[in-house]
Enzyme design. Structure first.
Site, PDB file in Angstrom:
ATOM      1  CG  ASN A  75     115.603 111.668 -26.511  1.00  0.00           C
ATOM      2  OD1 ASN A  75     114.957 111.014 -27.322  1.00  0.00           O
ATOM      3  ND2 ASN A  75     115.452 111.539 -25.202  1.00  0.00           N
ATOM      4  CD  GLU A  76     111.639 111.974 -24.081  1.00  0.00           C
ATOM      5  OE1 GLU A  76     110.736 111.145 -24.265  1.00  0.00           O
ATOM      6  OE2 GLU A  76     112.317 112.005 -23.030  1.00  0.00           O
TER       7      GLU A  76
ATOM      8  CD1 TRP B  83     109.742 106.017 -17.439  1.00  0.00           C
ATOM      9  CD2 TRP B  83     107.875 107.156 -16.999  1.00  0.00           C
ATOM     10  NE1 TRP B  83     109.034 106.143 -18.620  1.00  0.00           N
ATOM     11  CE2 TRP B  83     107.898 106.841 -18.375  1.00  0.00           C
ATOM     12  CE3 TRP B  83     106.808 107.880 -16.483  1.00  0.00           C
ATOM     13  CZ2 TRP B  83     106.876 107.209 -19.244  1.00  0.00           C
ATOM     14  CZ3 TRP B  83     105.785 108.252 -17.352  1.00  0.00           C
ATOM     15  CH2 TRP B  83     105.836 107.911 -18.726  1.00  0.00           C
TER      16      TRP B  83
ATOM     17  CE  LYS C 236     119.543  98.572 -12.293  1.00  0.00           C
ATOM     18  NZ  LYS C 236     119.406 100.015 -11.944  1.00  0.00           N
ATOM     19  CG  PHE C 237     114.887  97.048 -13.749  1.00  0.00           C
ATOM     20  CD1 PHE C 237     115.285  95.762 -14.092  1.00  0.00           C
ATOM     21  CD2 PHE C 237     115.457  97.636 -12.637  1.00  0.00           C
ATOM     22  CE1 PHE C 237     116.217  95.069 -13.335  1.00  0.00           C
ATOM     23  CE2 PHE C 237     116.386  96.962 -11.866  1.00  0.00           C
ATOM     24  CZ  PHE C 237     116.777  95.676 -12.210  1.00  0.00           C
ATOM     25  CG  HIS C 238     111.779 101.934 -20.087  1.00  0.00           C
ATOM     26  ND1 HIS C 238     111.246 101.468 -21.263  1.00  0.00           N
ATOM     27  CD2 HIS C 238     111.146 103.111 -19.829  1.00  0.00           C
ATOM     28  CE1 HIS C 238     110.336 102.323 -21.698  1.00  0.00           C
ATOM     29  NE2 HIS C 238     110.252 103.328 -20.849  1.00  0.00           N
TER      30      HIS C 238
ATOM     31  CD  GLU D 155     111.571 107.741 -26.610  1.00  0.00           C
ATOM     32  OE1 GLU D 155     111.082 107.508 -25.482  1.00  0.00           O
ATOM     33  OE2 GLU D 155     112.562 108.461 -26.789  1.00  0.00           O
TER      34      GLU D 155
ATOM     35  CB  CYS E 216     119.686 127.696 -18.595  1.00  0.00           C
ATOM     36  SG  CYS E 216     121.255 128.284 -17.925  1.00  0.00           S
TER      37      CYS E 216
END
Length: 667
Positions: free
Chosen positions: A151-152, A317, A358-360, A309, A157
């Site tokens: 995912n995305e 965000w 949770k608020f998306h 998406e 690194c």
């Protein structure tokens, strides 16, 4: 007709039933609500590793068996994800070397997403293992139609494994010749000449951060590392489920990975689109979304893509997370279809009770039922998408291309000089894309390595870097009859960010454009210059080239400073074609006026002769014409002939009023 993976438009989104494993009755309610919302697909298992493998070698697939069975029973297809984007705690605890190291040499603690070393043999092995288990178990499950890989992808690194891998990459890229690397990076500057590849480290604040050749090499290496990691992920899937296509979701304007290179490794391109709607700039947001849709369509040779998406309501965000008005979600989704999407998918299906998202926005809110504005909007769209199967697999044929080259973007962002404050390569490309899009002319977004010959017009804003062969390909394109448009700072450096010699633009391009650039001026924000073109005066914003015509026709002149009277816009006949040069940046109407001139003097036709005002965007896909109102007030369009309204199946002719967020799809 492009490649079709489904015979219908996918309507679905990210589904996380493992978060509700203690309340499985919600799973049945999800099935009921999905059917009610005309959802026909769900992406499942994206971050489920800890549930699938709660301890090393101990697997729990029963919950996923149940969910996939329920989905199939209810006519809902599954896009099954691999879970590498977030590893379980036991893996990080037992094998700490899988965690990333930052540029200062500090290893991360367990947490977040994509906190894994791309090079780690242990992590690659564990990823292959879980992916093999998934492929073996669900290879014949009738619900599984596609693989969603990780995912995305993002990040980097700096551990010793990655540093060693980078040095190996450099040895191959520079033919195991440290002298070649020193020469191409111009390491004699500041006494940075290297004796061997072992002396090289990735760019970092406490080390080397000013060698742009190093920076570009590191970005290319990071791209190749992600592609290598991706290929490692899909190896067991290709072996066990060769007929199930794979994709991974790209991210909007994320510049950490070269998506133009990555695209050849996926079966279809998918991406995540989150405009900031209804904050007073909807037309600007719509133009950027259109540009990015066309970019992601173009990087796979024009093949339809997936909108993997989007949000049916708000995100969580942005600095300020504004609710879009009713109708905007539907209009934005239709825009994606118009530009080549064969899916409309959401993050997320159901809001979680905890965690960062949770608020998306979601289709199902915390209330848990269907009696919400958002659920009604999604349902309305789902019904309409079922009437648009005629668009699935169809492609867009464009005669105009804008060059937006990923590596050029890296180079533009990294050099030090001229105007170091105002230098947004993406915005400059959108600026030159917008005039065509506003006129209903379809545009491909290509790299400098793509084929120019199929286009009547190619526009190359801010093409600062020239990869090997680009100069010759521009020359050939114009000589054979093409119209090539370029702007300031053309062809200054090669692919290692070394300045070209012999004057700018580089090499033969001085002959192609019929100009020579002597100097470049940078202007403070409160000191704009003046330029004239077509009898109109424009501000010079931030930067301009001081050029001399060497055979080119002068179309415009500077009207300020010591270079007043010198050319600022030129046209050169070269072979059978024309090369145009716009030597200054303008943040107003210049690009639009220039393109108007270009359209009037060349055979560049809109996709349909439908009269429309500003804020209304027209796009043709296959035989279908999408007319969309992104203005803040209703708009009137005038049809040139009788069409059929695809949604209502009724005739459409004459004048049509489009309400705010309104659209019509015509055949």
């Amino acid at each position: 007709m492009g490649k079709k993976f489904f015979d219908y438009i996918i309507h679905g989104g990210d589904y996380n039933p493992d978060q509700w494993i203690r309340t499985p009755e919600i799973w049945d309610e999800d099935m009921r609500l999905m059917k009610l919302a005309h959802i026909n697909s769900a992406t499942i298992g994206i971050f489920s590793w800890a549930t699938l493998e709660p301890e090393e070698g101990v697997y729990n697939f029963e919950w996923l068996d149940t969910i996939l069975d329920k989905m199939h029973e209810n006519g809902i297809s599954a896009i099954l994800a691999t879970p590498s984007g977030a590893r379980p705690a036991w893996l990080a605890e037992k094998y700490p070397e899988v965690l990333r190291v930052d540029e200062n040499g500090i290893r991360n603690k367990f947490g977040e997403r994509h906190n894994h070393c791309l090079t780690s043999p242990v992590y690659r092995e564990k990823v292959r293992n879980i992916n093999r288990k998934l492929a073996e178990r669900y290879k014949n499950h009738p619900a599984v139609k596609m693989w969603h890989i990780s995912n995305e992808y993002s990040g980097e690194c700096h551990c010793e494994l990655c540093r060693a891998s980078f040095r190996d990459w450099l040895k191959e890229y520079y033919h195991n010749d440290i002298d070649e690397l020193n020469f191409k990076w111009w390491n004699g500057f500041w006494s940075h000449t290297l004796n061997n590849f072992d002396q090289i480290n990735p760019p970092c604040v406490r080390g080397e951060s000013n060698t742009t050749g190093l920076y570009l090499a590191w970005k290319r290496f990071i791209t190749d590392s992600h592609i290598s990691f991706f290929e490692n992920e899909i190896a067991p899937l290709r072996e066990i489920t060769p007929d199930i296509p794979v994709t991974t979701n790209f991210m909007r304007r994320y510049n950490g990975i070269d998506y133009q290179k990555f695209a050849s490794h996926v079966d279809l391109v998918s991406w995540d689109n989150y405009p900031a709607w209804d904050k007073g700039r909807n037309q600007k947001e719509a133009l950027e979304a259109a540009f990015l849709h066309d970019f992601f369509r173009s990087i796979k040779n024009g093949q339809p893509f997936f909108l993997m998406e989007s949000t049916p309501s708000l995100v969580n965000w942005h600095g300020v997370n504004k609710l879009p008005k009713s109708g905007m979600h539907e209009l934005a989704s239709i825009q994606a279809i118009a530009h080549g999407a064969d899916s409309v998918q959401y993050f997320q299906w159901r809001k979680g009770r905890g965690g960062d998202e949770k608020f998306h926005g979601a289709v199902v809110d915390h209330c848990g039922h269907e009696n919400t504005r958002v659920f009604r909007n999604v349902t309305s769209l789902g019904k309409k998408l079922e009437k648009l199967t005629c668009t699935v697999g169809t492609e867009t044929k464009s005669k105009v291309a804008v060059i937006y080259d990923w590596e050029n973007g890296w180079a533009v962002s990294s050099f030090c000089g001229y105007n170091n404050i105002h230098r947004d390569y993406v915005e400059e490309c959108i600026k030159w894309y917008a005039p065509f899009y506003k006129r209903g002319i379809s545009v491909d977004i290509i790299s400098m390595s793509d084929d120019f010959s199929k286009y009547d017009v190619v526009v190359a804003p801010f093409l600062y870097m020239l990869k090997d062969g680009t100069e010759e390909r521009i020359e050939e394109y114009v000589r054979n009859g093409g119209n090539f448009v370029s702007t300031y700072l053309l062809g200054l450096v090669d692919s290692d960010d070394r300045c070209m010699l012999g004057g700018f633009p580089a090499g033969k391009l001085k002959e192609v454009f019929g100009i020579w650039c002597e100097e470049t001026d940078s202007l403070p924000e409160d000191m704009p210059g003046k330029a004239e073109f077509g009898g109109k005066t424009y501000e010079i914003n931030h930067i301009c080239d001081i050029i001399h015509a060497k055979g080119a026709e002068i179309l415009g002149e500077y009207k300020s400073d010591f270079y007043s009277g010198l050319p600022c816009v030129t046209k050169n006949i070269f072979g059978k074609g024309k090369a145009y040069y716009a030597a200054f940046r303008n943040d107003g109407d210049f690009a639009d006026d220039f393109c108007k001139m270009l359209v009037c003097t060349n055979p560049i036709a809109p996709d349909a002769n439908i009269a429309h005002d500003d804020g209304v965007f027209l796009r043709k896909r296959g035989e279908n014409i999408f007319v969309m109102n992104f203005a803040d007030n209703e708009k009137e369009i005038v049809l040139d002939k009788e069409y059929t309204n695809i949604i209502t199946n009724e005739p459409a002719c004459g004048k049509i009023t489009l309400p705010v967020c309104g659209y019509v799809i015509l055949k």
